[in-house]
Enzyme design. Structure first.
Site, PDB file in Angstrom:
ATOM      1  N   GLY A 194      69.949 -14.411  39.154  1.00 35.15           N
ATOM      2  CA  GLY A 194      69.691 -13.626  40.359  1.00 35.15           C
ATOM      3  C   GLY A 194      70.196 -14.367  41.585  1.00 35.15           C
TER       4      GLY A 194
ATOM      5  CB  THR B  22      66.485 -19.448  45.167  1.00 33.59           C
ATOM      6  OG1 THR B  22      65.752 -18.344  44.610  1.00 33.59           O
ATOM      7  CG2 THR B  22      67.574 -18.920  46.080  1.00 33.59           C
TER       8      THR B  22
ATOM      9  CB  THR C  26      59.844 -16.536  39.607  1.00 32.17           C
ATOM     10  OG1 THR C  26      61.257 -16.553  39.417  1.00 32.17           O
ATOM     11  CG2 THR C  26      59.369 -17.937  39.907  1.00 32.17           C
TER      12      THR C  26
ATOM     13  CB  ALA D 180      58.085 -14.404  43.560  1.00 38.11           C
TER      14      ALA D 180
ATOM     15  CD  GLU E 196      58.910 -19.535  33.971  1.00 32.31           C
ATOM     16  OE1 GLU E 196      59.034 -20.265  32.974  1.00 32.31           O
ATOM     17  OE2 GLU E 196      58.350 -19.908  35.018  1.00 32.31           O
TER      18      GLU E 196
ATOM     19  CG  LEU F 261      60.646 -11.858  27.310  1.00 31.27           C
ATOM     20  CD1 LEU F 261      59.478 -10.957  27.693  1.00 31.27           C
ATOM     21  CD2 LEU F 261      60.519 -12.321  25.874  1.00 31.27           C
TER      22      LEU F 261
ATOM     23  CE1 TYR G 250      56.353 -24.277  48.471  1.00 32.26           C
ATOM     24  CE2 TYR G 250      56.930 -26.064  49.950  1.00 32.26           C
ATOM     25  CZ  TYR G 250      57.305 -25.070  49.073  1.00 32.26           C
ATOM     26  OH  TYR G 250      58.637 -24.858  48.809  1.00 32.26           O
TER      27      TYR G 250
END
Lengths: 581, 581
Positions: free
Chosen positions: B156, B159, B236, B238, B288, B291, B497
């Site tokens: 994609g 990133t 992911t 996200a 991820e 699949l 984070y």
């Protein structure tokens, strides 16, 4: 649910033994007991309303009496398994008692289950009841079932209305109904992080009672909250009336423990939100008993809200009410619960009003006069919303102010807190009506769907029209009753909850007709953009619509998932895509 | 992403070609281009701050120059497959170009990927790039890959920071990187029900630009929004900065279409909320790349908010700020985004301030003086929150009023809209710092976790302590830098984070050291109650922690799910539990 509590409930019908509706000599209806707002009150308008709606005459003497002795077949007994159970568990944990076996052999679907147990015969009943007390019990039981090829069926509150508890007629193995309600403890409460680890057999009422003692609330309030269990909510993918504040079951649960033939499925730690790759537990919601025994879950809890405030709004039309809801959902002021009933349901609710005192009657008349004459609402068009707001003082104050302001924009008139509370609480009492009416030859059912906002009216109209057509096609007496309400709002659509019923005096196999009509209505729902179910689930009742719900590969994936988890089909309840043809 | 947009991005480093940081003769740092708030500005305090923090001296002449010619191995070519591709697709849809192959062979993890591509060598690179343009392409490509036993890797925005795009070193088959970014169309917008069907290769920036043209917004804003794609977000699992208002990706998406070797996994209709039994698509979030190819999704959209208002609050300590957040989450006033930076990150942000005009400098001094002298904040203790509020006029007004009132309770001082906006926008520009510093021998990484409220400080302290210990153990020069911020709040916990970095001048294999330290820190995080990841995912970087995340049976179930969907392991990217040892 404590054993005590279980003894308090009807064996087969809905709810508690102390509560049922009685038709009195003056044709008013009285609700017994003291459990609900309606309890002890006489409702003079209910029967006249029904008679008007259904175009029938209810004869107090003409009762369809349920059979006193419900037939139950001899149990299928797997001797080796029974010996193993006897060795492994005390006698208090299992029973072959016929009454217990019958109770555990059905849920609350009217046609498939209640009508049959009361008037005819269930196709298959459970052979043994096992009372699971610990997670270790669950593991051991499953191992024994694997070793002896026995079929296990998880049993929670028994409130399923999708025939998910209906036992497969062709199951040749011994069927063990695994009653989870002895696992009703809160294992821990983490007050700071606002979570609790709760055993899956706890009922909603027990859960809230225990949490309230220490100042907390879970907030999951399905209509069945008094009887249904945490494990059942997860297995069904349940929704609660206050989901705007507390979330639906998938939002409430942070970790599920499901004991299966392949082992224990769970996350090591409950987590608020993670990116851990695929999360197997997300798949476990809605498993409908096909995979294993849910033993516990970590759930979110909340401090008891400072304020709980009810409200109601009357709108000139259902459409105006719907437009109000649409904007409400985007205004950041969604109350814990907001529901909108159509005109028929509004009148139904009004018909359940208790005999009014002189003052109350005067007030009601005044209110009615204001709506009809001053505001010129059409009594056969108006619709009503009931609201529950919970939260901090400021929060509720702001919500109330904004909500009523918005309602005005759509011609809504505030109907007062009393009506709001009554509307909300009616939910619990209404559940008893089905069993009251069945004895007077009225058969009815509720069913629900999810539908995008733009298709609400089309879908409701199509269902109502089809009810008329079906009624005609089956040459049923009188008129059918159909009404609907919006019970949940989402970003892109709503849950619509239908109630329908018809008079079946003199009709052969009305249960079969009910099932066929329900099937036809579901097809209409799906054809007009509705979903297979919003919160009742699929069970066996809606199995035929799965091919219109999931892609073929998705169905294949679920079959292979089942194969991986339970290759012997120990959990052979056969719901959803696993149903028998 | 249009081809145009792709030509505008750095081949291997983060972001757009027009943007990088330059160390100037006067030791100020300038950001080139005009894309960001920082663009074109000179930041005199940045290098001095770094030098103070890391106890080093940055030498403008001492640059670690990246290799001009990045080594790329000869492609593994499956001749029969290539012939089939040539027959089935036009030449514009595939390439063997070495540069394209390298670009598609890594994500943005510093140690595993960026350091290697710049200074050493990737272990494995893609052999062919295929540009998928339609869902039919995806189906046909997968069929060819099955027929010829070729490995497919969905690509994609590139990133990923979890080494999810790192290609398996031992893969002997031809590896085809499937670039999805030509599938960047919005297929339909349903304005009334507020949803859109969007092709999965669309980037966040393209999506928002197209929606904004017709008055809508999706609202998913991960830090990578400019480059990452809808399909990547789903793969992911996200999270976006404004999730309080718009939800995380699993809340935004109502239907996913995943084309797999076993067929197309999807729901027939997108639905707001359903009880359809188990929902396979709930399992697809966080797949991820293991699949299949995500080709499209139905997502929720919102009318552009009437008001968007930034804000900031300075708290005397991080602890006070955390307590504020805790209460904020229960007060029904959570703004679209609220983030809290620790003292180090606050000072880091301050060091990125552009050279101030005389007036600005005077104002800054005044503000500082107020905080430090009047309010007696300790400059080495204070923490800052940035806020984004979106919604209707009344809604934002109420939020702002309540938020600042609550902040006062915890000693917070409103810091103004300017700081708030700057803090929020800094996110995008900050991403370029890693690549700027790498050339001056500073290696760094970010990583995140979910943690219950009660464990926030323990976890942060344990990580900071371990960074010091690791720095010592590896005998690294200077001092390490570690800071953290709370980026998302939930009912039962938050996302933390972390940013850390250290000076590696003269150190052998600093990438390897970085990876080992990161691994050690993750173990510390998990030991102190944190999760494997909040939104970066597992990929290969965190594969060793899956056994601490899911029960053995859960892992087994995922393996069998993979086996059912992709028995040939066509999608052989080997992330998460499928990673190589």
């Amino acid at each position: 649910m404590s054993n005590n509590q279980q003894n308090e409930t009807h064996a087969h019908k809905w709810g508690y033994k102390d509560t049922h509706m009685v038709l009195q000599a003056d044709r008013s209806v009285k609700m017994t007991g003291d459990r609900y707002e309606l309890s002890g009150l006489e409702m003079p308008e209910f029967v006249p309303f029904l008679e008007e709606m259904l175009e029938i005459r209810i004869d107090p003497a003409d009762i369809k009496v349920e059979q006193a002795e419900k037939p139950v077949a001899e149990p299928v007994v797997n001797e080796a398994f029974c010996r193993a159970i006897q060795q492994a568990f005390p006698a208090t944990q299992y029973t072959l008692d016929p009454q217990a076996r019958l109770i555990h052999s059905h849920g609350q679907a009217t046609g498939d289950e209640i009508y049959r147990i009361l008037y005819t015969k269930l196709e298959r009943s459970a052979d043994l009841i096992f009372y699971c007390e610990t997670e270790a019990d669950a593991i051991q039981l499953i191992n024994l079932a694997k070793a002896h090829n026995v079929c296990l069926v998880p049993y929670g509150g028994g409130t399923s209305v999708s025939s998910a508890l209906k036992l497969p007629a062709h199951e040749k193995r011994m069927i063990v109904s695994v009653d989870m309600r002895r696992m009703n403890q809160i294992e821990w409460i983490d007050k700071e992080n606002l979570r609790a680890c709760v055993q899956a057999g706890i009922t909603g009422s027990e859960l809230e009672a225990q949490l309230a003692k220490v100042g907390f609330v879970c907030g999951h309030e399905p209509d069945s909250i008094e009887l249904s269990t945490l494990g059942g909510w997860i297995a069904t993918n349940a929704s609660g009336m206050k989901k705007n504040r507390y979330g639906n079951i998938e939002d409430i649960v942070e970790n599920v423990t499901l004991v299966t033939p392949m082992g224990v499925l769970e996350q090591v730690e409950a987590m608020p939100r993670v990116a851990m790759g695929m999360q197997p537990q997300k798949l476990l919601f809605g498993n409908e008993g096909n995979l294993g025994l849910i033993t516990k879950a970590v759930i979110r809890i909340h401090p008891l809200p400072a304020v709980k405030q009810y409200g109601s709004i009357v709108f000139p039309t259902f459409k105006a009410g719907t437009e109000f809801l649409y904007e409400l959902m985007r205004a950041g002021i969604a109350p814990a619960s907001v529901r909108l009933v159509d005109n028929f349901q509004f009148r139904f609710g009004s018909a359940l009003r208790p005999r009014a005192t002189f003052m109350k009657a005067a007030m009601n008349k005044l209110q009615k006069s204001y709506l009809l004459h001053v505001k010129q609402f059409d009594p056969y068009q108006l619709a009503a919303a009931t609201i529950v707001m919970e939260g901090a003082v400021d929060e509720v104050k702001y919500q109330a102010q904004q909500i009523y302001k918005l309602a005005q924009k759509y011609g809504g008139i505030a109907g007062g807190e009393g009506h709001g509370k009554r509307g909300y609480m009616l939910t619990y009492a209404i559940a008893y009506i089905r069993d009251f009416l069945l004895q007077y030859h009225v058969i009815g059912e509720t069913f629900e769907t999810t539908v995008p906002w733009s298709k609400i009216q089309t879908l409701c109209d199509a269902v109502a029209r089809q009810v008329d057509e079906q009624h005609l096609a089956y040459k049923l007496p009188g008129k059918p009753y159909i009404s609907y309400r919006i019970t949940q709002c989402y970003h892109s659509g709503v849950c619509i909850y239908f109630t329908f019923g018809f008079y079946v005096k003199g009709i052969e196999q009305p249960d079969e007709i009910l099932r066929q009509i329900e099937h036809t209505l579901r097809q209409v729902i799906m054809d007009t953009g509705g979903s297979i179910s919003h919160h009742h689930g699929v069970g066996k009742l809606r199995k035929d619509f799965m091919a219109q719900t999931l892609s073929p590969a998705s169905i294949d994936l679920l079959k292979q998932t089942k194969q991986a988890i339970d290759p012997q089909n120990i959990f052979g309840i056969r719901n959803n895509i696993f149903a028998e043809e």
